[in-house]
Design a protein around this motif. Sequence first.
Motif, PDB file in Angstrom:
ATOM      1  N   GLY A  71       0.846  -1.186   0.000  1.00 47.61           N
ATOM      2  CA  GLY A  71       0.000   0.000   0.000  1.00 47.61           C
ATOM      3  C   GLY A  71       0.881   1.234   0.000  1.00 47.61           C
ATOM      4  N   ALA A  72       0.343   2.326  -0.504  1.00 50.74           N
ATOM      5  CA  ALA A  72       1.151   3.518  -0.746  1.00 50.74           C
ATOM      6  C   ALA A  72       1.361   4.381   0.485  1.00 50.74           C
ATOM      7  CB  ALA A  72       0.494   4.363  -1.843  1.00 50.74           C
ATOM      8  N   GLU A  73       0.388   4.441   1.388  1.00 52.86           N
ATOM      9  CA  GLU A  73       0.424   5.455   2.432  1.00 52.86           C
ATOM     10  C   GLU A  73       1.511   5.219   3.471  1.00 52.86           C
ATOM     11  OE1 GLU A  73      -1.188   8.276   2.255  1.00 52.86           O
ATOM     12  OE2 GLU A  73      -1.890   7.529   0.321  1.00 52.86           O
ATOM     13  N   GLN A  74       1.599   3.984   3.996  1.00 49.15           N
ATOM     14  CA  GLN A  74       2.563   3.742   5.064  1.00 49.15           C
ATOM     15  C   GLN A  74       3.989   3.928   4.584  1.00 49.15           C
ATOM     16  OE1 GLN A  74       4.861   1.123   5.739  1.00 49.15           O
ATOM     17  NE2 GLN A  74       5.231   1.543   7.919  1.00 49.15           N
ATOM     18  N   PHE A  75       4.259   3.609   3.315  1.00 52.11           N
ATOM     19  CA  PHE A  75       5.612   3.801   2.779  1.00 52.11           C
ATOM     20  C   PHE A  75       5.963   5.287   2.743  1.00 52.11           C
ATOM     21  CE2 PHE A  75       8.828   3.793  -0.694  1.00 52.11           C
ATOM     22  CZ  PHE A  75       9.768   3.026  -0.033  1.00 52.11           C
ATOM     23  N   CYS A  76       4.981   6.141   2.604  1.00 51.24           N
ATOM     24  CA  CYS A  76       5.237   7.578   2.661  1.00 51.24           C
ATOM     25  C   CYS A  76       5.742   7.979   4.045  1.00 51.24           C
ATOM     26  CB  CYS A  76       3.967   8.363   2.323  1.00 51.24           C
ATOM     27  SG  CYS A  76       3.514   8.315   0.574  1.00 51.24           S
ATOM     28  N   GLU A  77       5.211   7.345   5.069  1.00 52.73           N
ATOM     29  CA  GLU A  77       5.679   7.622   6.426  1.00 52.73           C
ATOM     30  C   GLU A  77       7.145   7.196   6.578  1.00 52.73           C
ATOM     31  OE1 GLU A  77       3.073   5.721   9.182  1.00 52.73           O
ATOM     32  OE2 GLU A  77       1.251   6.596   8.312  1.00 52.73           O
ATOM     33  N   VAL A  78       7.482   6.043   6.001  1.00 53.03           N
ATOM     34  CA  VAL A  78       8.867   5.575   6.040  1.00 53.03           C
ATOM     35  C   VAL A  78       9.773   6.563   5.315  1.00 53.03           C
ATOM     36  CG1 VAL A  78      10.439   3.768   5.250  1.00 53.03           C
ATOM     37  CG2 VAL A  78       8.229   3.146   6.260  1.00 53.03           C
ATOM     38  N   MET A 133       2.901  -4.997 -10.787  1.00 54.18           N
ATOM     39  CA  MET A 133       3.113  -4.984  -9.343  1.00 54.18           C
ATOM     40  C   MET A 133       2.403  -3.795  -8.705  1.00 54.18           C
ATOM     41  SD  MET A 133       6.591  -4.302  -7.192  1.00 54.18           S
ATOM     42  CE  MET A 133       6.422  -2.575  -7.636  1.00 54.18           C
ATOM     43  N   PHE A 134       2.496  -2.619  -9.321  1.00 51.94           N
ATOM     44  CA  PHE A 134       1.819  -1.443  -8.782  1.00 51.94           C
ATOM     45  C   PHE A 134       0.316  -1.652  -8.764  1.00 51.94           C
ATOM     46  CE2 PHE A 134       5.762   0.742  -8.831  1.00 51.94           C
ATOM     47  CZ  PHE A 134       5.604   1.929  -8.136  1.00 51.94           C
ATOM     48  N   ALA A 135      -0.216  -2.300  -9.797  1.00 51.39           N
ATOM     49  CA  ALA A 135      -1.658  -2.555  -9.846  1.00 51.39           C
ATOM     50  C   ALA A 135      -2.095  -3.448  -8.698  1.00 51.39           C
ATOM     51  CB  ALA A 135      -2.029  -3.208 -11.188  1.00 51.39           C
ATOM     52  N   ASP A 136      -1.238  -4.340  -8.277  1.00 48.97           N
ATOM     53  CA  ASP A 136      -1.602  -5.293  -7.235  1.00 48.97           C
ATOM     54  C   ASP A 136      -1.213  -4.807  -5.842  1.00 48.97           C
ATOM     55  OD1 ASP A 136      -2.654  -7.661  -6.253  1.00 48.97           O
ATOM     56  OD2 ASP A 136      -0.763  -8.732  -6.419  1.00 48.97           O
ATOM     57  N   TRP A 137       0.016  -4.311  -5.682  1.00 49.97           N
ATOM     58  CA  TRP A 137       0.519  -3.965  -4.353  1.00 49.97           C
ATOM     59  C   TRP A 137      -0.016  -2.640  -3.831  1.00 49.97           C
ATOM     60  CZ3 TRP A 137       6.158  -5.360  -2.778  1.00 49.97           C
ATOM     61  CH2 TRP A 137       6.338  -6.752  -2.906  1.00 49.97           C
ATOM     62  N   TYR A 138      -0.437  -1.759  -4.693  1.00 52.28           N
ATOM     63  CA  TYR A 138      -0.820  -0.430  -4.244  1.00 52.28           C
ATOM     64  C   TYR A 138      -2.295  -0.120  -4.509  1.00 52.28           C
ATOM     65  CZ  TYR A 138       4.180  -0.019  -3.704  1.00 52.28           C
ATOM     66  OH  TYR A 138       5.474  -0.245  -3.304  1.00 52.28           O
TER      67      TYR A 138
END
Length: 508
Positions: A111-118, A224-229
Motif C-alpha cells: 500500500g502507498a500510504e505507510q511507505f510515505c511515512e517511512v 506490481m503497482f496494480a496489485d501492491w498499491y
Amino acid sequence: MRFEDWKCKMVDAIVIGSGIGGLSCAGILAKYGYDVLVCESHAIAGGAAHGFERNGFKFDSGPSLYSGMSYSPSPNPLRQVLDAIDEDIEWLNYDTWGCCLPEGAFDTQVGAEQFCEVLQQLRGENAVAEWKKLQQVMAPLAKAAIALPPAAVRYDFGALLSVGQYLPKMLQNAIGLSQITGAFSPVMDKVVSDPFIRNWMDLLCFLLSGLPADSTNAAEVAFMFADWYRPNVQLDYPKGGSGAIVDALVRGLKKFGGKIRLNAHVEKILVENQKAVGVKLRNGEELRSRYVISNASIWDTLKLVNSSEFTQQRQDTPQCDSFMHLHLGIDGQSLDHLACHHIVVNDWSLGITAPQNVVLISIPSLLDRALAPPGKHAIHVYTPGNEPYEIWEKCDSYPELKQQRSEVMWKALERVIPDIRSRTELTLIGTPLTHERFLRRHRGTYGAAIRATDGLFPSALTPISGLLCCGDSTFPGIGLPAVAASGMIAANTIAPIRKHLDLLKQIQ
C-alpha cells in the motif's frame, strides 16, 4: 490405467516437468478435454515451488512471497489458473514485512500510504513528493498492464478473437500501453531523483525479474503497482506452504482426467519429420503424443532435442545466477512479534545484483503454526538469483564452501533474530549444485535474464511442429505469476478457440 500402459497409448499432450508452469499448462489442457500426461524427473511434484518436510518442519523450496491470490477475479495468472480448474486453498493474509537496509531496520506495509511515512523519516518531504508523483505516473500504466489478461493470449490467428475482445479496454489505456513495452527506468527517471527511492525500485525490480530497473520490463513493474498499491491490499501465504499450491494444481489436473508420473526422467524428445511425436525416458520407455510441452528451462530443453535451428535461436539466451538456501528449524520462544518476511540489503553501492548483496528471510510458521512443531519455527533464508555457479563448478571442498557461502545468510538472519545460532535445531544448506541436481536446472539458474532493452521474450512456439515451451524462459519475470501465465498461453495455443473463449468467460 497402469503407468506401464502409457507406452502403448497415444496421448494428446506430454508435459515435461511439474513446475508451476508445467502444471498450469497441463491443468488447463485437461480442463479443455485433452488427454495429458506430466512427466516429472523428481520424486516430488512442483519443481522450484515444491515443499518438503524434515523432522516435523515443513519448508518451501523456493518462492515465499505471494499476492493477488486470495480474491477473484484477480490479475494474478496463477489465481486465474486455479479458478479455471475449479481449485483453491486457504490463504493467510498479512500486510507487513521487515526491511534491514543500509539506512536502518524498519517494518513497512504494502500500500502507498505507510511507505510515505517511512520515506518521511528516512529522506524527508521531497522524497515523499517524488514517491507520490511516481504513484501518479504509474496509475495509467498499471491499468494498461492488466487491460489484457495473459489468459487471453494465444499464438495463432485465434488471438484475433481471444485478444480482440479486450481491444476497447486496451485502447482506453493506449497511452499507458505505449510506455510499458520497454524498460522501467525511463519511466522512473522522469520523476524520481531521490537515491533511496531509486535503490528501492531497483530492489523491487530485481525481485520481480532478476534484473535492475534499467533492464526490467515496465509492464512487470506496472503489474506490481496494480496489485501492491490498490486499496486495502494484503499479501497472501498458502496455508500448508508452497506445496499446497502444487497439490491444488495436481488435484485439478487429475480431476479432469490428466495424470502425473513422478521419477520419470525425460532423456529425449522424439522428433519425426520435423514434428515432436513423444518422449523417451531414461528407463528406455517411449511415450507417444500429439504435442510435447517442455517446462524445463530453455537450456535443458535444447539438450533433449536435436535441432540446429532451435539451438541457434535459443542457445545464447542469457540466464540469471543461482541461489543459496538456508532452511532452519529453530526454538521459536518469544519470536511471535516478528514480521513473517524480511528483506536484507547489505550495500546499495555494490549494485542490487551483486553476489550475496540481497538476502530474503521467510518465517511462514508465524502465519501457519502447522509448519513447525509446537514452540518451534521453520525458517527459509535465501539469496535470490545472485549466487554465481562458477564458484561451485570448480570447488575443492564442497562442505567447506557451503559453510563459507552460507555465512552471509546467517549474518542477515542475526539482524532479525540476534541469537539465531543458539536457537537452531535443524540446518539444511542448499547451493547452485542442489538446484542443478534436484530441480534439473542448467547450472542451477533461476531463469532467463532477457533485458527489456534487448527485446521481447520468445513465445511458446518452437521451430519443431508440435513442440511448445512454457516456464521462466518464455514469459517476462521469474516468479510464479510469470510461469503460470506461460503455461496458460501454451495450453491456449493448442486449444480450439471456442473452448478458449468459454474459459475466459468462466474465470472473469
